[in-house]
Every structure is written in structure tokens, then in C-alpha cells.
Design a protein around this motif. Structure first.
Motif, PDB file in Angstrom:
ATOM      1  N   GLU A   1      37.432  42.543  -5.169  1.00  0.00           N
ATOM      2  CA  GLU A   1      37.812  41.261  -4.587  1.00  0.00           C
ATOM      3  C   GLU A   1      37.393  40.114  -5.496  1.00  0.00           C
ATOM      4  O   GLU A   1      36.459  40.236  -6.300  1.00  0.00           O
ATOM      5  N   ARG A   2      38.098  39.004  -5.341  1.00  0.00           N
ATOM      6  CA  ARG A   2      37.727  37.811  -6.092  1.00  0.00           C
ATOM      7  C   ARG A   2      36.365  37.320  -5.595  1.00  0.00           C
ATOM      8  O   ARG A   2      36.110  37.303  -4.386  1.00  0.00           O
ATOM      9  N   GLU A   3      35.490  36.936  -6.530  1.00  0.00           N
ATOM     10  CA  GLU A   3      34.159  36.498  -6.147  1.00  0.00           C
ATOM     11  C   GLU A   3      33.813  35.175  -6.812  1.00  0.00           C
ATOM     12  O   GLU A   3      34.273  34.875  -7.919  1.00  0.00           O
ATOM     13  N   LEU A   4      32.985  34.409  -6.126  1.00  0.00           N
ATOM     14  CA  LEU A   4      32.527  33.138  -6.664  1.00  0.00           C
ATOM     15  C   LEU A   4      31.548  33.385  -7.805  1.00  0.00           C
ATOM     16  O   LEU A   4      30.608  34.155  -7.662  1.00  0.00           O
ATOM     17  N   VAL A   5      31.768  32.687  -8.914  1.00  0.00           N
ATOM     18  CA  VAL A   5      30.857  32.762 -10.052  1.00  0.00           C
ATOM     19  C   VAL A   5      29.927  31.556 -10.051  1.00  0.00           C
ATOM     20  O   VAL A   5      28.705  31.694 -10.115  1.00  0.00           O
ATOM     21  N   ALA A   6      30.517  30.360  -9.971  1.00  0.00           N
ATOM     22  CA  ALA A   6      29.715  29.135 -10.024  1.00  0.00           C
ATOM     23  C   ALA A   6      30.501  27.999  -9.407  1.00  0.00           C
ATOM     24  O   ALA A   6      31.733  27.988  -9.455  1.00  0.00           O
ATOM     25  N   ARG A   7      29.776  27.042  -8.848  1.00  0.00           N
ATOM     26  CA  ARG A   7      30.415  25.883  -8.226  1.00  0.00           C
ATOM     27  C   ARG A   7      29.589  24.644  -8.544  1.00  0.00           C
ATOM     28  O   ARG A   7      28.359  24.712  -8.585  1.00  0.00           O
ATOM     29  N   ILE A   8      30.278  23.535  -8.754  1.00  0.00           N
ATOM     30  CA  ILE A   8      29.601  22.255  -8.939  1.00  0.00           C
ATOM     31  C   ILE A   8      30.225  21.243  -7.996  1.00  0.00           C
ATOM     32  O   ILE A   8      31.446  21.079  -7.944  1.00  0.00           O
ATOM     33  N   PHE A   9      29.371  20.603  -7.204  1.00  0.00           N
ATOM     34  CA  PHE A   9      29.830  19.629  -6.230  1.00  0.00           C
ATOM     35  C   PHE A   9      29.833  18.233  -6.862  1.00  0.00           C
ATOM     36  O   PHE A   9      29.230  18.007  -7.911  1.00  0.00           O
ATOM     37  N   ASN A  10      30.494  17.312  -6.185  1.00  0.00           N
ATOM     38  CA  ASN A  10      30.623  15.967  -6.736  1.00  0.00           C
ATOM     39  C   ASN A  10      29.280  15.336  -7.069  1.00  0.00           C
ATOM     40  O   ASN A  10      29.139  14.646  -8.066  1.00  0.00           O
ATOM     41  N   GLY A  11      28.289  15.597  -6.245  1.00  0.00           N
ATOM     42  CA  GLY A  11      26.976  15.005  -6.481  1.00  0.00           C
ATOM     43  C   GLY A  11      26.200  15.655  -7.598  1.00  0.00           C
ATOM     44  O   GLY A  11      25.115  15.190  -7.969  1.00  0.00           O
ATOM     45  N   GLY A  12      26.764  16.737  -8.141  1.00  0.00           N
ATOM     46  CA  GLY A  12      26.115  17.415  -9.254  1.00  0.00           C
ATOM     47  C   GLY A  12      25.386  18.685  -8.877  1.00  0.00           C
ATOM     48  O   GLY A  12      24.928  19.428  -9.750  1.00  0.00           O
ATOM     49  N   TYR A  13      25.264  18.944  -7.586  1.00  0.00           N
ATOM     50  CA  TYR A  13      24.594  20.181  -7.160  1.00  0.00           C
ATOM     51  C   TYR A  13      25.417  21.384  -7.614  1.00  0.00           C
ATOM     52  O   TYR A  13      26.635  21.381  -7.525  1.00  0.00           O
ATOM     53  N   THR A  14      24.726  22.419  -8.084  1.00  0.00           N
ATOM     54  CA  THR A  14      25.405  23.628  -8.542  1.00  0.00           C
ATOM     55  C   THR A  14      24.912  24.845  -7.780  1.00  0.00           C
ATOM     56  O   THR A  14      23.776  24.888  -7.301  1.00  0.00           O
ATOM     57  N   SER A  15      25.769  25.830  -7.673  1.00  0.00           N
ATOM     58  CA  SER A  15      25.380  27.105  -7.079  1.00  0.00           C
ATOM     59  C   SER A  15      26.048  28.220  -7.860  1.00  0.00           C
ATOM     60  O   SER A  15      27.103  28.009  -8.477  1.00  0.00           O
ATOM     61  N   PHE A  16      25.420  29.392  -7.841  1.00  0.00           N
ATOM     62  CA  PHE A  16      25.889  30.520  -8.644  1.00  0.00           C
ATOM     63  C   PHE A  16      25.871  31.800  -7.829  1.00  0.00           C
ATOM     64  O   PHE A  16      25.037  31.983  -6.944  1.00  0.00           O
ATOM     65  N   GLY A  17      26.798  32.694  -8.178  1.00  0.00           N
ATOM     66  CA  GLY A  17      26.756  34.010  -7.589  1.00  0.00           C
ATOM     67  C   GLY A  17      25.555  34.777  -8.110  1.00  0.00           C
ATOM     68  O   GLY A  17      25.136  34.581  -9.263  1.00  0.00           O
TER      69      GLY A  17
END
Length: 115
Positions: free
Chosen positions: A44-60
Motif C-alpha cells: 500500500e501507499r505509505e506516508l514518507v514525510a509531511r511538512i505543514f504550513n507552519g513548518g512542522y514536519t512528520s515522518f514515517g
């Protein structure tokens, strides 16, 4: 019409690095968040990384400590720096943008990690 165009994929040896780029057709701040996903054959497709407008980041979890996500708002670009690549990172990598209930995808760029 929103367009996301990925580039930078290729063949790399284990332990190597690649930087993926995503060119966005309009201001990246017009979206709530930008992200990279990946999909390997049969998975399945999985989240690798995300960056929000405020600059917060999250990673798989599989990529924490190895990958970083960044952006250049002046160029409407989002990047994924991938270090210490492993064979299990092999996948088609997609750029993603979210604005409220709408979601946009690029066509993907292939990353293959192999000796």
C-alpha cells in the motif's frame, strides 16, 4: 488546475543518497501541507514525510533519522533528502498536496536501491 511534478529519482547503491524534488504549479502556502508518499510493488501507499504550513514536519517510522523534507517557497518547490538508503526504500515516490478536503498527486518518480 494544480500540477505536481516530481524529479530526482534513480538507481542508487545501499547507503547512498538521493534528493527528490517536487515542482508545484502554485504557491505551496496555498496548501495546508505538502508531503511525500511512496508505494512499493504489492504494498500500500505509505506516508514518507509531511511538512505543514507552519513548518512542522512528520515522518514515517521507517525513514525517521534518515530522510528530511524541506521547501523553497520562492521556487514553489518541495524536497525530500534521502540518506542511508536501504533496498527496502525502493518504491515509486509521489508528491502530495492537501488543501482542506482536496488532495493532489504527482505522477511519481522511481527510486531503486540496489547493488
Amino acid at each position: 488546475q494544480v500540477q505536481l511534478v516530481e524529479s530526482g529519482g534513480g538507481l542508487v547503491q545501499p547507503g547512498g543518497s538521493l534528493r527528490l524534488s517536487c515542482e508545484v504549479s502554485r504557491s505551496i502556502y496555498s496548501f495546508n501541507a505538502m508531503a511525500w508518499y511512496r508505494q512499493a510493488p504489492g504494498k500500500e501507499r505509505e506516508l514518507v514525510a509531511r511538512i505543514f504550513n507552519g513548518g512542522y514536519t512528520s515522518f514515517g517510522d521507517p525513514v525517521k533519522g534518515r530522510f528530511t523534507i524541506s521547501r523553497d517557497s520562492a521556487k514553489n518547490m518541495v524536497y525530500l533528502q534521502m540518506n542511508s538508503l536501504k533496498p527496502e526504500d525502493t518504491a515509486l515516490y509521489y508528491c502530495n498536496a492537501i488543501k482542506n478536503q482536496y488532495e493532489y498527486w504527482g505522477q511519481g518518480t522511481q527510486v531503486t536501491v540496489s547493488s
